[in-house]
Scaffold this active site. Structure first.
Site, short mmCIF file in Angstrom:
data_model
loop_
_atom_site.label_atom_id
_atom_site.label_comp_id
_atom_site.label_asym_id
_atom_site.label_seq_id
_atom_site.Cartn_x
_atom_site.Cartn_y
_atom_site.Cartn_z
N GLY A 36 82.42 85.66 8.99
CA GLY A 36 83.77 86.07 9.36
C GLY A 36 84.02 85.97 10.85
O GLY A 36 85.11 85.57 11.29
N THR A 37 83.04 86.34 11.64
CA THR A 37 83.22 86.33 13.10
C THR A 37 83.50 84.92 13.59
O THR A 37 84.45 84.68 14.34
CB THR A 37 81.96 86.90 13.79
OG1 THR A 37 81.75 88.23 13.30
CG2 THR A 37 82.09 86.90 15.29
N CYS A 95 79.98 96.70 12.84
CA CYS A 95 79.49 96.03 14.02
C CYS A 95 79.42 96.96 15.22
O CYS A 95 78.78 96.65 16.20
CB CYS A 95 80.37 94.82 14.32
SG CYS A 95 80.66 93.87 12.83
C1 LIG Z 1 87.59 92.69 8.66
C2 LIG Z 1 86.35 92.01 9.15
N1 LIG Z 1 86.45 90.86 9.82
C3 LIG Z 1 85.37 90.20 10.26
C4 LIG Z 1 84.10 90.70 10.06
C5 LIG Z 1 82.92 89.93 10.57
O1 LIG Z 1 82.31 89.22 9.52
P1 LIG Z 1 80.81 88.69 9.65
O2 LIG Z 1 79.92 89.89 9.58
O3 LIG Z 1 80.63 87.78 8.47
O4 LIG Z 1 80.71 87.96 10.93
C6 LIG Z 1 83.94 91.91 9.39
C7 LIG Z 1 82.59 92.50 9.20
O5 LIG Z 1 82.44 93.71 9.14
C8 LIG Z 1 85.09 92.58 8.89
O6 LIG Z 1 85.01 93.73 8.23
#
Ligand SMILES: Cc1ncc(COP(=O)(O)O)c(C=O)c1O
Length: 382
Positions: free
Chosen positions: A71-72, A327
């Site tokens: 997601g990041t 995070c």
């Molecule tokens: C709403 C949201 N966006 C982005 C992320 C980041 O995703 P990733 O952990 O796959 O990088 C998270 C992770 O907690 C999330 O909850």
């Protein structure tokens, strides 16, 4: 006692079928999809199959999916890719104050480079109002980036309405749907969206796997250069085992969505009712919107008891919960989401997020809720 895991919004265990689907791509079918020999061709065929299957489940074209590391990366790719590639040189972004840091920090970085960002406020229920989005838009707005489901309080945002507005005004619309996938309906053929970020590890897939949906009408500037992978939109040898796992997770979890929704709703209600019995309705506050929320996230404040103290005590008792964003949970800062909701300090400083998953039983919730109530009573009576 086996520890009770109530932090599924942070991450989920890998599903047994997902794990099984991943293994051959580490051991036997390990070719590089860019290689022209038989090993490479086998890997390429598998990669195409995973992309096709995911696209079918999500309602988009296979070529509209870029596989990423999560997601990041998807959020960064969308935000920088649109803002650096805007043909008209527009320099303004509209986002919300309650986005994940994987959206807020890229926006802050762009601000330091001379771009401008408007952070739309939310009400005390954590909901974004369409009027506020409308008011934030300027003639030089190139991008609106809003999350579908908030990861801390579970609020579901009016994505369809915002998307229609963006479409009408010719503004690119990016949605962080990391917490929505597998929880609520996400049909990309029906939603008025241009870019959508997804992550595998929230849906029983592996960590380090994600995707960015980029509609075929959207022009995105790449920001990782090298080979021609992902149609030159993201260079680097594809992480086939992780992609295999992501595709399997989507294939496995999406058909269970309704069942999981009902199960999570029951667990949520059960936890609330035990806390009501033990602490009384006045003993805690539920954060988020009463109706527009996903059932697997339950954010509760226990005024008078600090988040840190409660989480520590719960951990000692074998219950894993979180302070909000996974995070940042190590840093124990006050949640920017709860602050944006303008909740009183005794609420923002005492909030804990419980998030349920497929492995949780009613008995586990009972045990966890009893432990929460006992700890709260003990700390309050100190
Ligand atoms: C709403 C949201 N966006 C982005 C992320 C980041 O995703 P990733 O952990 O796959 O990088 C998270 C992770 O907690 C999330 O909850």
């Amino acid at each position: 006692m086996e520890p009770i895991y109530l932090d599924h919004a942070a991450t989920t265990p890998v599903h047994a079928d997902v794990w099984e689907a991943m293994l051959p791509f580490y051991t036997t079918n390990y070719g590089n999809p860019s290689s022209t020999h038989s090993f490479g061709r086998a890997a390429r065929t598998a990669l195409n199959r995973f992309r096709d299957s995911m696209a079918k489940s999500l309602g988009c074209l296979p070529g509209e999916l870029i596989f990423t590391s999560g997601g990041t990366e998807s959020n960064n790719m969308a935000i920088f890719g649109i803002m650096h590639g805007d043909q008209a040189g527009r320099k303004h972004i509209v986002t919300s104050a309650i986005e994940h840091h994987a959206v807020l920090h890229p926006c802050e970085r762009l601000e330091s480079l001379g771009f401008e960002v408007t952070y739309v406020p939310v009400g005390s229920d954590g909901l974004i109002q369409i009027e506020d989005v409308e008011a934030a838009i300027r003639p030089d707005t190139a991008l609106i980036s809003m999350m579908y489901v908030n990861n801390e309080v579970g609020t579901i945002q009016p994505i369809e309405q915002i998307g229609r507005l963006a479409q009408k005004l010719g503004i690119t619309f990016h949605v962080d749907a990391v917490q929505a996938l597998g929880k609520i309906s996400l049909n990309l053929a029906e939603l008025p969206v241009d870019l959508v970020s997804l992550s595998a590890h929230k849906i029983y897939g592996p960590k380090g796997a994600g995707a960015l949906y980029v509609s075929k009408h959207t022009k995105l500037l790449p920001h990782v250069f090298g080979g021609s992978q992902e149609r030159k939109r993201r260079a680097g040898t594809e992480n086939i085992p992780a992609i295999a796992g992501f595709a399997k997770a989507v294939e496995t979890i999406l058909p269970l969505q309704e069942r999981n929704y009902t199960q999570a709703s029951r667990l949520r209600e059960h936890m609330i009712s035990i806390l009501e019995q033990q602490l009384g309705c006045e003993g805690f506050v539920i954060n988020g919107h009463k109706a527009w929320h996903v059932p697997h996230i339950l954010n509760i404040s226990f005024p008078g008891v600090s988040t840190e103290t409660l989480l520590m005590n719960l951990d000692l008792e074998g219950v894993a919960a979180a302070s909000g964003s996974a995070c940042t949970s190590g840093s124990l800062e006050v949640s920017h989401v709860l602050q944006a909701m303008k909740l009183p300090e005794n609420v923002t400083h005492s909030a804990v997020r419980f998030s349920f998953g497929m492995g949780n039983s009613k008995e586990q919730i009972e045990t966890a809720a009893q432990k929460v109530a006992t700890i709260i009573e003990r700390l309050r009576n100190k």
